[in-house]
Design an enzyme around this catalytic site. Structure first.
Site, PDB file in Angstrom:
ATOM      1  N   GLU A  23      47.003 -34.516 -92.879  1.00 13.17           N
ATOM      2  CA  GLU A  23      47.405 -35.924 -92.964  1.00 13.17           C
ATOM      3  C   GLU A  23      48.739 -36.207 -92.289  1.00 13.17           C
ATOM      4  OE1 GLU A  23      46.982 -37.864 -96.789  1.00 13.17           O
ATOM      5  OE2 GLU A  23      45.379 -36.476 -97.339  1.00 13.17           O
ATOM      6  N   ASP A  96      44.616 -33.850 -97.953  1.00 11.40           N
ATOM      7  CA  ASP A  96      45.069 -33.439 -99.287  1.00 11.40           C
ATOM      8  C   ASP A  96      43.919 -33.331-100.287  1.00 11.40           C
ATOM      9  OD1 ASP A  96      47.526 -33.632 -98.128  1.00 11.40           O
ATOM     10  OD2 ASP A  96      48.060 -35.540 -99.095  1.00 11.40           O
ATOM     11  N   ASP A  98      43.051 -34.634-103.138  1.00  8.58           N
ATOM     12  CA  ASP A  98      43.030 -35.671-104.168  1.00  8.58           C
ATOM     13  C   ASP A  98      42.009 -36.712-103.716  1.00  8.58           C
ATOM     14  OD1 ASP A  98      44.338 -37.079-102.170  1.00  8.58           O
ATOM     15  OD2 ASP A  98      46.288 -36.996-103.141  1.00  8.58           O
ATOM     16  N   GLU A 100      42.228 -39.750-102.479  1.00  7.33           N
ATOM     17  CA  GLU A 100      42.441 -40.370-101.176  1.00  7.33           C
ATOM     18  C   GLU A 100      42.213 -39.362-100.054  1.00  7.33           C
ATOM     19  OE1 GLU A 100      42.912 -43.650-100.828  1.00  7.33           O
ATOM     20  OE2 GLU A 100      42.902 -43.874-103.013  1.00  7.33           O
ATOM     21  N   TYR A 301      57.171 -31.920 -98.997  1.00 10.28           N
ATOM     22  CA  TYR A 301      56.708 -33.299 -98.953  1.00 10.28           C
ATOM     23  C   TYR A 301      57.304 -34.158-100.073  1.00 10.28           C
ATOM     24  CZ  TYR A 301      53.625 -37.052 -97.816  1.00 10.28           C
ATOM     25  OH  TYR A 301      53.142 -38.256 -97.439  1.00 10.28           O
ATOM     26  N   ARG A 303      56.348 -37.285-101.174  1.00 12.37           N
ATOM     27  CA  ARG A 303      55.516 -38.185-101.995  1.00 12.37           C
ATOM     28  C   ARG A 303      54.576 -37.329-102.834  1.00 12.37           C
ATOM     29  NH1 ARG A 303      56.260 -41.888 -97.308  1.00 12.37           N
ATOM     30  NH2 ARG A 303      54.870 -40.613 -96.073  1.00 12.37           N
ATOM     31  N   HIS A 346      50.275 -31.885-103.962  1.00 12.75           N
ATOM     32  CA  HIS A 346      51.391 -31.223-103.287  1.00 12.75           C
ATOM     33  C   HIS A 346      52.230 -30.440-104.286  1.00 12.75           C
ATOM     34  CE1 HIS A 346      50.656 -33.908 -99.848  1.00 12.75           C
ATOM     35  NE2 HIS A 346      50.419 -34.824-100.769  1.00 12.75           N
TER      36      HIS A 346
END
Length: 788
Positions: A23, A96, A98, A100, A301, A303, A346
């Site tokens: 991403e 990632d 998750d 999304e 990361y 976020r 993450h």
DNA sequence: CAGTGAGCGAGCTTCCGCTTGACTT
């Protein structure tokens, strides 16, 4: 293991055996270093496909089928990835792990036209070589259920946002917005303000005494507080008067061991809170700085909702602590997340290399890095060992005891490095060190005072404390906290303000050397620094939504739908069934509200104007809060006046509203043109010959005279003269002016940039025309503003 | 930045979540 032909080698740039798509581009760079030459790593820059922003793009008649398209800013990227994917043997979808992320892989699969044979889905939670290699060895396929859960999330948010917002345009004001997340964030602030409004301040007298050991070798004094608080000044005074001549003895000494443990490593939300508390950064600022640190490879990361650290990070933290502070300071811990709806794709936010205790770079980057380094290191350090002491002191003339408490650090542990900040504004000092005292010791009273203390209303939210509350409620995600906070301010639902407090008298009685003195002290109260306040429009929109859509504004709405999304992800429910259950009643309510209710303007009748005998109202107009004299549907046109910045719909009085109509006030004539004073959106101004001159703070619009106005006009003319670099006699509409950002060109009220390599003062008229024709000097287009 | 506000009724606005740049009138 595979031989390349000469033909293939020629195209090596576009030709790769393995294309890995992640991403984030910074992540791509790191991972490429871990993998061999046969892997090319690229980034999708987040989502590549989405619903069209101009349309609803959800077929509500047809099982809520979403209509995705490649996002406009991703067209080029997708074309490029498509080319690379076509040439690659295997495409590794490494977004990632998750909801999304799964959807990103699925969209990539679709828009790159991949096949199941050609593509593999891989996931990892930490960017370490071991984790990546492990992921490559354990590929899976795309989890369709998880994709469905994301689809449900996306469609629900679109339906709520794109049906409620237009309703607000019709019923309240154009361009407003509502949504599952932002509307609840606004509600939190509105509700808090209501609590504050309803809060009744009470006061009580707290009595403190300062003691010293009699005949002790230790001259140290210490403070103890009487166990009872007094409701009134009289009671407090009576108590103090009674203490004259009393003897004080240590009644008991109690010592207890205690410990303090470090806070977990940073997540997005806790980083925003600490940076706000310790450095005063806004959440947007913190994220901007963190992004830079991430891009330069300093931190992981930024976020994330996870407090987890990789094994590698843990062992290097251990090494670092041993090296710097010694073995006894190490305590490796694994923290568990507490926040609702955490997806933990993450690691926690930590330094990439723990042995870098500081970095070069901009001061703000250094400070944020320092905070992250300390927090991470401290999280793997031993508890602090304390000893808490409680001393009870009895007076021969008081029924209850005085209490002194002290705290001594026996072993500092993590406190050597880092102490978490607090939002507590009361500023109660933590108790310090007490002198060694034992039971039956006699004490000298040096001073006793009873002081009035007021209770405090619940605190207003800061940006960061609002984020904390949102996280607690499971509303919003690490990537949206900062944007949401900025949206609700951009819509003018809330404002961030610093307000001066007011002085307040507090009563105080002091007993010293056997004499009693009454004193009135002054304290400052109600001052607020960078706090969030609701605006009139915020309050009104909240009231509208609470009246018709209280289910969506419910603090548990998101938490409840999240449970349903989880069931979709587990394959227990169909995503469009969930949406259907919600949409039926929701859409019906939207339609009913659309047709049933009239304008929602928050109109409030203040009374009658004594001059005209007409009604006086306040309400929300197109541009904000206004006062109105006369009914809207009356023959004669009503008069309007905007409210001042510090006035609110709820609080303004009839008198204050009527005063607004004192403007524009005519001052007289100057150069045969009328001079008047009025108050506009940006404050008071003088108007003369269709020109505007803003009124500085030293003048009041109510009292400014014609002579003063003429002076102001003169000053402005002088200032404007200095602004002009060059004007042209042949064409008066062309001017070279000096602005905030240096020289610029104006032709017919249109501004143009002047190229850097020319001297503004030497421009000929022809040069100016040439500049204006060059499209690269055109001013940046603003959002299409409504013309009148 | 612009100094209004209803009304004529064109055409616009808007969600949440994932990612960075391109901008500095």
């Amino acid at each position: 293991m595979h031989r390349f032909s000469y033909q293939k080698c020629k195209n090596i740039m576009n030709m790769t055996k393995n294309l890995v798509i992640v991403e984030s581009p910074a992540k791509a760079k790191t991972i490429e270093g871990f993998l061999g030459k046969e892997y090319t790593v690229r980034s999708s820059f987040g989502h590549v496909a989405d619903l069209n922003s101009k349309k609803l793009s959800v077929d509500v008649e047809n099982d809520f089928e979403p209509q995705y398209e490649v996002s406009p800013d991703k067209k080029k990227l997708v074309a490029e990835l498509k080319k690379m994917a076509k040439a690659a043997e295997t495409v590794w979808l490494a977004s990632d792990e998750d909801r999304e992320g799964e959807a990103i892989s699925w969209h990539l699969f679709k828009v790159l036209k991949l096949t199941v044979e050609q593509s593999k889905r891989i996931v990892f939670h930490e960017i370490t070589k071991t984790a990546i290699l492990h992921a490559i060895e354990n590929p899976r396929s795309i989890d369709e259920n998880l994709v469905s859960a994301q689809q449900a999330r996306r469609v629900l948010d679109r339906l709520v946002g794109y049906e409620l917002s237009p309703l607000l345009w019709r019923k309240v004001k154009p361009s407003l917005s509502a949504g599952r997340v932002q509307s609840v964030a606004v509600r939190l602030i509105v509700d808090r303000e209501e609590e504050i409004k309803n809060f009744t301040t009470t006061s009580a007298f707290r009595t403190q005494a300062e003691f010293q050991l009699i005949n002790g070798e230790n001259p140290q004094t210490f403070t103890a507080e009487y166990s009872e608080r007094f409701k009134t000044f009289e009671e407090a005074k009576a108590f103090i008067e009674k203490q004259v001549g009393a003897a004080f003895t240590v009644n008991s000494v109690e010592k207890k061991p205690a410990k303090k443990s470090p806070a977990p490593p940073f997540t997005t939300s806790t980083l925003q809170q600490e940076a706000s508390r310790k450095m005063g950064y806004s959440v947007a600022n913190t994220m901007r700085i963190a992004q830079k640190l991430y891009e330069s490879g300093r931190i992981t990361y930024m976020r994330t909702d996870s407090v987890n650290l990789s094994k590698l990070a843990l062992s290097s933290a251990k090494n670092e602590i041993e090296k710097l502070y010694g073995e006894e300071y190490v305590k490796i811990r694994r923290f568990a997340t507490k926040s609702k709806g955490a997806q933990e794709a993450h690691e926690a936010i930590r330094p990439t290399y723990m042995n870098n205790s500081s970095i070069d770079g901009a001061p703000e980057e250094q400070r944020l890095y320092d905070l992250i380094w300390k927090r991470t290191i401290a999280s793997q350090m031993s508890d602090a060992q304390l000893e808490r002491t409680k001393v009870l002191i009895s007076s021969t003339l008081a029924p209850k005891d005085f209490v002194a408490s002290g705290e001594v650090i026996k072993f500092d542990g993590f406190l050597k490095v880092y102490m978490e900040g607090t939002d507590d504004e009361n500023g109660e000092q933590s108790s310090g060190i007490l002198p060694p005292v034992s039971k039956d010791d006699l004490l000298d009273l040096l001073e006793m005072r009873s002081t009035e203390r007021f209770s405090k209303h619940p605190p207003r939210y800061t940006e960061a404390s609002l984020v904390r509350k949102m996280e607690e409620l499971g509303i919003g995600r690490p990537s949206t906290y900062a944007p949401t906070i900025s949206t609700i301010q951009k819509r003018e639902y809330v404002v961030k303000e610093t307000r001066e407090g007011e002085k307040r008298k507090i009563q105080n009685i002091v007993l010293k050397n056997g004499a009693i003195e009454e004193k009135e002290l002054i304290e400052n109260t109600g001052s607020e620094k960078a706090k969030l306040f609701p605006t009139d429009i915020g309050v009104l929109v909240n009231r509208f939504l609470m009246q018709y859509f209280d289910d969506i504004l419910d603090y548990n709405f998101t938490a409840n739908v999240e449970k349903e999304f989880d069931e979709i992800a587990d394959g227990k429910k169909e995503w469009n069934h969930i949406i259907k259950e919600f949409y039926g009643p929701f859409h019906k309510k939207v339609e009913e509200t659309q047709e049933g209710s009239g304008k929602f303007s928050g109109e409030r009748l203040l009374g009658v104007d004594p001059k005209s005998g007409k009604n006086v109202f306040v309400k929300i107009g197109r541009y904000g809060s206004i006062a109105q004299i006369g009914d809207t549907d009356s023959e004669e046109k009503p008069r309007f006046a905007g409210l001042r910045k510090n006035q609110g719909l709820e609080t303004i009085s009839l008198e204050e509203a009527l005063k607004l109509f004192d403007f524009p006030r005519h001052l007289g004539e100057f150069e045969e043109k009328e001079v008047s004073v009025a108050i506009g959106r940006f404050g008071p101004y003088i108007k003369h010959n269709n020109l505007f001159f803003s009124l500085k703070k030293d003048y009041s619009p109510a009292s400014v005279t014609l002579d003063e106005a003429i002076l102001i006009i003169g000053e402005k003319r002088e200032a404007d003269k200095k602004k002009v670099i060059r004007i042209y006699e042949e064409d008066e509409e062309v001017q070279v002016l000096n602005g905030r950002y240096g020289a610029y060109l104006v032709i017919k009220k249109q501004n143009y940039k002047i190229p850097k390599d020319v001297e503004p003062a030497n421009l000929s008229l022809e040069d100016c025309y040439a500049i204006s024709k060059d499209p690269k000097n055109m001013p940046k287009k603003k959002f299409a503003r409504k013309k009148k």
